[in-house]
Write a protein that holds these residues in place. Structure first.
Motif, short mmCIF file in Angstrom:
data_model
loop_
_atom_site.label_atom_id
_atom_site.label_comp_id
_atom_site.label_asym_id
_atom_site.label_seq_id
_atom_site.Cartn_x
_atom_site.Cartn_y
_atom_site.Cartn_z
N PRO A 178 26.49 34.74 38.21
CA PRO A 178 26.24 34.53 39.52
C PRO A 178 25.81 32.99 40.04
N SER A 179 24.93 32.49 38.84
CA SER A 179 24.11 31.28 39.05
C SER A 179 25.16 29.98 39.06
N MET A 180 26.32 30.26 38.60
CA MET A 180 27.44 29.20 38.53
C MET A 180 28.26 29.02 39.68
N PRO A 181 28.27 27.76 40.17
CA PRO A 181 29.36 27.38 41.35
C PRO A 181 30.51 27.94 41.22
N ARG A 199 32.95 34.02 40.03
CA ARG A 199 34.05 35.01 40.63
C ARG A 199 33.82 36.48 40.25
N SER A 200 33.60 37.32 40.93
CA SER A 200 33.44 38.58 40.98
C SER A 200 34.46 39.36 39.96
N SER A 201 34.36 40.46 39.59
CA SER A 201 35.75 41.01 38.91
C SER A 201 36.80 41.56 40.10
N GLU A 202 36.10 41.89 41.21
CA GLU A 202 37.09 42.24 42.09
C GLU A 202 38.06 41.01 42.65
N ILE A 203 37.31 40.00 42.71
CA ILE A 203 38.21 38.52 43.44
C ILE A 203 39.05 38.42 42.16
N THR A 240 30.75 38.51 27.53
CA THR A 240 30.26 37.56 28.31
C THR A 240 28.67 37.69 28.14
N GLY A 241 28.25 36.62 28.77
CA GLY A 241 26.55 36.51 28.60
C GLY A 241 25.92 37.56 29.54
N PRO A 242 24.69 38.03 29.13
CA PRO A 242 24.17 39.10 29.92
C PRO A 242 23.72 38.83 31.42
N THR A 265 26.54 40.94 35.03
CA THR A 265 26.53 42.37 34.85
C THR A 265 27.98 43.06 35.33
N ASP A 266 28.79 42.27 36.11
CA ASP A 266 29.96 42.55 36.69
C ASP A 266 30.88 42.30 35.92
N LYS A 267 31.20 43.28 34.52
CA LYS A 267 31.87 43.13 33.41
C LYS A 267 33.39 43.40 33.98
N PHE A 268 34.27 42.40 33.66
CA PHE A 268 35.67 42.40 34.19
C PHE A 268 36.46 43.58 33.43
N TYR A 269 36.03 43.58 32.17
CA TYR A 269 36.82 44.40 31.03
C TYR A 269 36.48 46.09 31.51
#
Length: 238
Positions: free
Chosen positions: A168-171, A174-178, A203-205, A208-212
């Protein structure tokens, strides 16, 4: 190397195959790994439950850190390949033609990657496709890989699947839904024949919205659309 931009042939950009035959309704699901592997068990179970073969490209550091997971993926019949030993950045982000490593550095790092793979029972002649670290390369890197008897491969553009590592801190977060919707849109509007669809095994901790977690949905939807999900060596068997 393969010819590029010919119907009935893989698509090649700067010496790397970035898509299989656009005329064939096949998709290769590819996972990369270097530091994190917390999604390994869940990904493996989803693939096993759906009978889906996949391809995994790991760094030497990953092979050293997660030998148990590697052993299970190999047992399941997935493709296991190289992703460099220390996850080197080969060329400048701003000026792609500017190399950040020498050919000697490249060769030494790659040999260490394969040395770790051989310890896990993976011979080089079983893993002749090489996915560059950061998925970033240029023609020189592709030529160096070819000199080592390897064919460079990379993901197919058109979706946001490779953004599943973002936090979330990165510009560019992208969320898993997106991400999932971007894949659906690509399939709906342009199709995904020959796609090399890249995801990360961990992915990094901070994310928390893990795409897998959405992998079962993705597998089910692609199969429902008539795609045959194959290993990358099957996708590029030509």
């Amino acid at each position: 190397m393969f010819s590029s931009y010919l119907w009935g042939q893989p698509v090649v950009i700067k010496g790397a195959i970035v898509r299989g035959d656009p005329a064939v309704k096949e998709v290769a699901l590819v996972f990369t790994g270097h530091e994190y592997a917390e999604g390994g068990r869940e990904i493996r179970e989803a693939l096993k439950a759906s009978g889906t073969p996949a391809s995994f490209f790991f760094t030497g550091d990953f092979y050293r850190s997660y030998p148990g997971l590697v052993k299970m993926l190999r047992k399941d019949g997935h493709y296991l390949g190289a992703h460099s030993d220390r996850h080197l950045l080969y060329c400048s982000w701003e000026k792609r033609d500017s190399l950040l490593v020498s050919q000697e550095d490249f060769q030494k790092d790659l040999k260490k990657n394969f040395r770790e793979m051989e310890k896990r029972g993976i011979r080089k002649n079983e893993a002749l496709f090489f996915l560059p670290p950061y998925e970033w390369y240029n023609e020189t890197i592709a030529d160096w890989a070819n000199t080592e008897g390897l064919q460079l491969v990379n993901f197919t553009s058109g979706t946001l699947s490779n953004a599943d590592y973002t936090t979330p801190s990165m510009p560019n977060y992208r969320s898993s839904e997106i991400i999932l919707e971007s894949i659906r849109k690509q399939e709906r509007e342009k199709g995904m024949n020959g796609f090399i669809l890249l995801l990360h095994i961990g992915t990094g901790p901070e994310r928390t919205d893990k795409f897998y977690h959405r992998l079962p949905d993705l597998l089910r939807e692609l199969k429902a659309k008539g795609y045959r999900l194959v290993r990358i060596d099957e996708l590029l068997k030509q």
